[in-house]
Scaffold this active site. Sequence first.
Site, PDB file in Angstrom:
ATOM      1  N   ASP A 165     -80.325  18.275 -54.225  1.00 38.00           N
ATOM      2  CA  ASP A 165     -80.747  19.641 -54.837  1.00 38.00           C
ATOM      3  C   ASP A 165     -81.734  19.676 -55.659  1.00 38.00           C
ATOM      4  O   ASP A 165     -82.611  20.498 -55.807  1.00 38.00           O
ATOM      5  CB  ASP A 165     -79.277  20.020 -55.499  1.00 38.00           C
ATOM      6  CG  ASP A 165     -78.313  20.371 -54.131  1.00 38.00           C
ATOM      7  OD1 ASP A 165     -78.500  20.149 -53.103  1.00 38.00           O
ATOM      8  OD2 ASP A 165     -77.048  20.897 -54.537  1.00 38.00           O
TER       9      ASP A 165
ATOM     10  N   ASN B 295     -81.874  28.615 -59.501  1.00 35.93           N
ATOM     11  CA  ASN B 295     -80.707  28.335 -59.864  1.00 35.93           C
ATOM     12  C   ASN B 295     -80.284  29.085 -61.004  1.00 35.93           C
ATOM     13  O   ASN B 295     -79.459  30.172 -60.801  1.00 35.93           O
ATOM     14  CB  ASN B 295     -80.370  26.699 -60.262  1.00 35.93           C
ATOM     15  CG  ASN B 295     -79.741  26.125 -59.057  1.00 35.93           C
ATOM     16  OD1 ASN B 295     -79.383  26.617 -57.961  1.00 35.93           O
ATOM     17  ND2 ASN B 295     -79.200  24.614 -59.357  1.00 35.93           N
TER      18      ASN B 295
END
Length: 370
Positions: A175, A256
């Site tokens: 990620d 994020n």
Amino acid sequence: MMESDLALAKALTDLDLSSKPRSSDNVLNNNEDCKKTHATRLKEKMAGFRRTRSLNAPSPIQQFGPCGRIMKNSAMVMTIQDPASQRLTWYKPPLTVLVIKKVRDVSVLQPFVELVNWLIVEKRMVVFVESSIMDDQHLLNNQLFIPVFDKLMTFKEGKDDLTDKIDFIVCLGGDGTLLYASSLFQQSVPPVMAFHLGSLGFLTPFEFDNFQEQVTNVLEGHVALTLRSRLRCIILRKNDQNGKDGKPPTNLLVLNEVVIDRGPSPYLSNVDLYLDGKLITSVQGDGLIVSTPTGSTAYAVAAGASMIHPSVPAIMVTPICPHSLSFRPIVVPAGVELKIMVSPEARTTAWVSFDGRKRQELCHGDRSES
């Protein structure tokens, strides 16, 4: 719950009740009603409920009472599209690809070499890589990498602008690799194909074993898309709101989260949270997380927040170890403006980071807007 949801629940409840035999039914129902099947009654109960391909299920009712209704304004309409209905379409054949690999991981080198060779030799594509890769001794000693060494295009983060140069991106890692690739594009992001070759794989659904078939499907447009929102974050300094020192204010898009914490200070951070200009609360604790639905599976969920589907237009605000039990994680609409300021009563400054990078100090009077 929306009014349409309540009406649907009531209809289903009435249906269940009507399906049970009662003595009064035998008296009140005429011969025609008695001939109705269960399917017929179900069809009558569900008449008027229009299903959509959105995550909202039944469409919200537009009228409230005899006089009130929602004003028709296209700017206020928000559609949540079914992820399965979003397909990738190329209006011209893709020619350039950016390949980002996980740094300082020897296990990714061989997949990287295989992918780059295949893209250049078989697909005749222009491949962009980071300039630091050209100095990697492990790659320079690889016999398969030498033939394509001179055919690679390179870039340096912060110096070279990749906007409008890249057709799609391939990530080899976890990620964190995908977050880095997203940070390289502060405007429109090309389609990202992420192979799971790292430690975390929330955002990396592809396996590398049959990469030729999977990349070919992307190039031919035979894949579905998941659209993910990003946060626009601006740092405004108290003594330099107009950019008097010649430096533009920090203006970043994050995938994020934005994290405001106490940094190295032993004291609790104290920040004020504003929603569309209105003070919501003062957060006293280790800090505050402002995350996207994508970021809800990262730091936010570790701090006690819930996970949100990436197609839901929302922003999550999560306190980090709050000193008070009165403030818990909250979800706000995606269109609001959040402002976070170091409280005048704070005993120390705060620190802000964007997707874990570009960390900087927030002093009294400075503010972060998302």
